[in-house]
Enzyme design. Sequence first.
Site, PDB file in Angstrom:
ATOM      1  CE1 TYR A  56      -3.107  -3.187   1.047  1.00 12.66           C
ATOM      2  CE2 TYR A  56      -4.106  -1.541  -0.390  1.00 12.66           C
ATOM      3  CZ  TYR A  56      -4.091  -2.816   0.139  1.00 12.66           C
ATOM      4  OH  TYR A  56      -5.048  -3.721  -0.225  1.00 12.66           O
ATOM      5  CG  HIS A 109     -13.830  -1.450  -2.324  1.00 14.67           C
ATOM      6  ND1 HIS A 109     -13.709  -1.939  -3.608  1.00 14.67           N
ATOM      7  CD2 HIS A 109     -14.924  -2.058  -1.799  1.00 14.67           C
ATOM      8  CE1 HIS A 109     -14.682  -2.806  -3.831  1.00 14.67           C
ATOM      9  NE2 HIS A 109     -15.434  -2.888  -2.749  1.00 14.67           N
ATOM     10  CB  CYS A 136      -2.874   6.293  16.168  1.00 16.62           C
ATOM     11  SG  CYS A 136      -4.519   7.035  16.132  1.00 16.62           S
ATOM     12  N   GLY A 176     -15.747   1.544 -16.025  1.00 19.01           N
ATOM     13  CA  GLY A 176     -14.390   1.056 -15.777  1.00 19.01           C
ATOM     14  C   GLY A 176     -14.258   0.006 -14.706  1.00 19.01           C
TER      15      GLY A 176
HETATM   16  C1  BV8 Z   1     -17.640  -8.799   1.373  1.00 20.59           C
HETATM   17  C2  BV8 Z   1      -9.531  -2.631  -2.023  1.00 20.59           C
HETATM   18  C3  BV8 Z   1     -18.856  -9.701   3.158  1.00 20.59           C
HETATM   19  C4  BV8 Z   1      -8.228  -3.288  -1.961  1.00 20.59           C
HETATM   20  C5  BV8 Z   1     -10.914  -4.256  -3.102  1.00 20.59           C
HETATM   21  C6  BV8 Z   1     -14.493 -15.623  -0.248  1.00 20.59           C
HETATM   22  C7  BV8 Z   1     -14.089 -15.025   0.949  1.00 20.59           C
HETATM   23  C8  BV8 Z   1     -14.465 -13.725   1.291  1.00 20.59           C
HETATM   24  C9  BV8 Z   1     -15.241 -12.994   0.436  1.00 20.59           C
HETATM   25  C10 BV8 Z   1     -15.615 -13.565  -0.753  1.00 20.59           C
HETATM   26  C11 BV8 Z   1     -15.270 -14.864  -1.108  1.00 20.59           C
HETATM   27  N1  BV8 Z   1     -15.800 -15.137  -2.336  1.00 20.59           N
HETATM   28  C12 BV8 Z   1     -16.477 -14.053  -2.773  1.00 20.59           C
HETATM   29  C13 BV8 Z   1     -16.364 -13.099  -1.828  1.00 20.59           C
HETATM   30  C14 BV8 Z   1     -16.894 -11.795  -1.881  1.00 20.59           C
HETATM   31  C15 BV8 Z   1     -15.732 -10.901  -2.311  1.00 20.59           C
HETATM   32  C16 BV8 Z   1     -15.622 -11.017  -3.811  1.00 20.59           C
HETATM   33  O1  BV8 Z   1     -16.452 -10.474  -4.509  1.00 20.59           O
HETATM   34  N2  BV8 Z   1     -14.575 -11.745  -4.285  1.00 20.59           N
HETATM   35  C17 BV8 Z   1     -14.400 -11.906  -5.715  1.00 20.59           C
HETATM   36  C18 BV8 Z   1     -12.885 -12.014  -6.017  1.00 20.59           C
HETATM   37  C19 BV8 Z   1     -15.153 -13.157  -6.156  1.00 20.59           C
HETATM   38  N3  BV8 Z   1     -16.064  -9.582  -1.887  1.00 20.59           N
HETATM   39  C20 BV8 Z   1     -15.640  -9.156  -0.691  1.00 20.59           C
HETATM   40  O2  BV8 Z   1     -14.906  -9.781   0.042  1.00 20.59           O
HETATM   41  C21 BV8 Z   1     -16.197  -7.810  -0.265  1.00 20.59           C
HETATM   42  N4  BV8 Z   1     -16.699  -7.912   1.052  1.00 20.59           N
HETATM   43  O3  BV8 Z   1     -18.145  -9.561   0.619  1.00 20.59           O
HETATM   44  O4  BV8 Z   1     -17.925  -8.737   2.697  1.00 20.59           O
HETATM   45  C22 BV8 Z   1     -19.262  -9.283   4.505  1.00 20.59           C
HETATM   46  C23 BV8 Z   1     -20.609  -9.237   4.797  1.00 20.59           C
HETATM   47  C24 BV8 Z   1     -21.010  -8.860   6.053  1.00 20.59           C
HETATM   48  C25 BV8 Z   1     -20.056  -8.532   7.015  1.00 20.59           C
HETATM   49  C26 BV8 Z   1     -18.694  -8.579   6.698  1.00 20.59           C
HETATM   50  C27 BV8 Z   1     -18.278  -8.959   5.429  1.00 20.59           C
HETATM   51  C28 BV8 Z   1     -15.110  -6.747  -0.227  1.00 20.59           C
HETATM   52  C29 BV8 Z   1     -14.506  -6.567  -1.598  1.00 20.59           C
HETATM   53  C30 BV8 Z   1     -13.532  -5.392  -1.556  1.00 20.59           C
HETATM   54  C31 BV8 Z   1     -12.127  -5.899  -1.747  1.00 20.59           C
HETATM   55  N5  BV8 Z   1     -11.255  -4.747  -1.931  1.00 20.59           N
HETATM   56  N6  BV8 Z   1     -10.183  -3.150  -3.182  1.00 20.59           N
HETATM   57  C32 BV8 Z   1      -7.253  -2.568  -2.825  1.00 20.59           C
HETATM   58  O5  BV8 Z   1      -7.669  -1.747  -3.659  1.00 20.59           O
HETATM   59  O6  BV8 Z   1      -6.089  -2.859  -2.644  1.00 20.59           O
HETATM   60  S1  BV8 Z   1     -11.489  -4.980  -4.504  1.00 20.59           S
HETATM   61  C33 BV8 Z   1     -10.573  -4.489  -5.897  1.00 20.59           C
HETATM   62  O7  BV8 Z   1     -11.054  -5.236  -7.024  1.00 20.59           O
HETATM   63  C34 BV8 Z   1     -10.834  -3.077  -6.305  1.00 20.59           C
HETATM   64  O8  BV8 Z   1     -11.043  -2.197  -5.287  1.00 20.59           O
HETATM   65  C35 BV8 Z   1     -12.071  -3.170  -7.150  1.00 20.59           C
HETATM   66  O9  BV8 Z   1     -13.174  -2.865  -6.373  1.00 20.59           O
HETATM   67  C36 BV8 Z   1     -12.231  -4.609  -7.431  1.00 20.59           C
HETATM   68  C37 BV8 Z   1     -12.569  -4.865  -8.875  1.00 20.59           C
HETATM   69  O10 BV8 Z   1     -11.631  -4.265  -9.603  1.00 20.59           O
HETATM   70  P1  BV8 Z   1     -12.044  -3.240 -10.778  1.00 20.59           P
HETATM   71  O11 BV8 Z   1     -12.118  -1.884 -10.196  1.00 20.59           O
HETATM   72  O12 BV8 Z   1     -13.239  -3.704 -11.518  1.00 20.59           O
HETATM   73  O13 BV8 Z   1     -10.746  -3.364 -11.635  1.00 20.59           O
HETATM   74  P2  BV8 Z   1     -10.412  -4.516 -12.668  1.00 20.59           P
HETATM   75  O14 BV8 Z   1      -8.955  -4.426 -12.976  1.00 20.59           O
HETATM   76  O15 BV8 Z   1     -10.986  -5.813 -12.189  1.00 20.59           O
HETATM   77  O16 BV8 Z   1     -11.257  -4.075 -13.949  1.00 20.59           O
HETATM   78  C38 BV8 Z   1     -10.947  -2.868 -14.601  1.00 20.59           C
HETATM   79  C39 BV8 Z   1     -11.927  -2.732 -15.742  1.00 20.59           C
HETATM   80  O17 BV8 Z   1     -11.686  -1.490 -16.387  1.00 20.59           O
HETATM   81  C40 BV8 Z   1     -11.789  -3.817 -16.784  1.00 20.59           C
HETATM   82  O18 BV8 Z   1     -13.064  -4.302 -17.139  1.00 20.59           O
HETATM   83  C41 BV8 Z   1     -11.133  -3.106 -17.962  1.00 20.59           C
HETATM   84  O19 BV8 Z   1     -11.599  -3.600 -19.205  1.00 20.59           O
HETATM   85  C42 BV8 Z   1     -11.615  -1.695 -17.778  1.00 20.59           C
HETATM   86  N7  BV8 Z   1     -10.708  -0.678 -18.294  1.00 20.59           N
HETATM   87  C43 BV8 Z   1      -9.351  -0.710 -18.333  1.00 20.59           C
HETATM   88  N8  BV8 Z   1      -8.899   0.461 -18.886  1.00 20.59           N
HETATM   89  C44 BV8 Z   1      -9.989   1.209 -19.162  1.00 20.59           C
HETATM   90  C45 BV8 Z   1     -11.145   0.499 -18.794  1.00 20.59           C
HETATM   91  N9  BV8 Z   1     -12.383   0.979 -18.966  1.00 20.59           N
HETATM   92  C46 BV8 Z   1     -12.490   2.204 -19.509  1.00 20.59           C
HETATM   93  N10 BV8 Z   1     -11.434   2.954 -19.888  1.00 20.59           N
HETATM   94  C47 BV8 Z   1     -10.176   2.493 -19.739  1.00 20.59           C
HETATM   95  N11 BV8 Z   1      -9.128   3.247 -20.126  1.00 20.59           N
END
Ligand code: BV8
Length: 229
Positions: A56, A109, A136, A176
């Site tokens: 980070y 997030h 802190c 995005g």
């Molecule tokens: C939750 C911060 C429940 C970190 C992020 C097993 C165990 C635990 C949880 C889970 C599990 N299985 C599933 C889950 C749920 C999980 C989840 O969804 N997992 C996925 C992998 C299946 N979700 C969670 O854990 C969430 N919490 O469920 O909590 C709960 C309920 C009650 C009480 C307590 C808990 C929390 C998820 C948050 C994780 N943190 N980020 C950090 O940033 O370091 S997630 C991280 O990936 C990002 O923040 C972002 O949100 C996420 C997705 O990424 P994108 O932003 O979409 O980026 P990506 O690269 O994927 O895509 C980019 C896109 O842009 C592409 O489509 C590309 O084509 C396009 N692009 C590229 N260039 C351009 C463009 N478009 C336009 N113009 C351009 N130029």
Amino acid sequence: MTSLRNIVVLTGAGVSAESGVPTFRASDGLWEGHRVEDVATPEAYFRNPTLVHEFYDARRAKLLSVEPNPAHGALARLDSEWPGDFLLVTQNVDDLHERAGSKRLIHMHGELKKGWCLACDERFAWDGAMGENAACVSCGKAGEARPDIVWFGEMPYEMERIDDALRRCDLFVSIGTSGAVYPAAGFVQTARYCGARTLEINLEPSQGSLFFDERRYGPAGELVPIWVE
Ligand code: BV8
């Protein structure tokens, strides 16, 4: 857009890509050689806080060398000019939306430029490298600060406020994001079920593209200003 009243916009890493901020999955989800899921979980932090802080700290340092792009600017203009309800929900932890002028903004997030003290539970602004021994800003205790980032398995911020806005909006626009991560990836379904029109602006179809009424594919820096105008 005159018949519309309430708009919700969701952004992901793709909106910052043209500013030079790497997306998660373009690099096969590898970050500095780590899988995001391996460094973006509470378990990873407690297992190896040095590694997670390095991950980070590197991303926070990168913010000094990037600028908002025309997509951020267009969304900030829409925010300031739209007479109805407007909410920008970003999954991104960079500060480019606020630097472009967005006000009605939620970082679901968390934010790179914030710390969270595990001793007193306060959140605080943080600019430079945090490392394991940061003190802190609120209680002064050292070694208890983590990045104020929502990791996998943790509850995103302001979910009630987001859910309320999704249920009341007339237009939901996703920009995005790959639609790979929940609950953000499910927002389009909530908005749709509650009667909103849905638009996806992305480089390529996301995992949820079939839920969108309209889809525009291309760089956000080009397409978002056209959509806003
Ligand atoms: C939750 C911060 C429940 C970190 C992020 C097993 C165990 C635990 C949880 C889970 C599990 N299985 C599933 C889950 C749920 C999980 C989840 O969804 N997992 C996925 C992998 C299946 N979700 C969670 O854990 C969430 N919490 O469920 O909590 C709960 C309920 C009650 C009480 C307590 C808990 C929390 C998820 C948050 C994780 N943190 N980020 C950090 O940033 O370091 S997630 C991280 O990936 C990002 O923040 C972002 O949100 C996420 C997705 O990424 P994108 O932003 O979409 O980026 P990506 O690269 O994927 O895509 C980019 C896109 O842009 C592409 O489509 C590309 O084509 C396009 N692009 C590229 N260039 C351009 C463009 N478009 C336009 N113009 C351009 N130029």
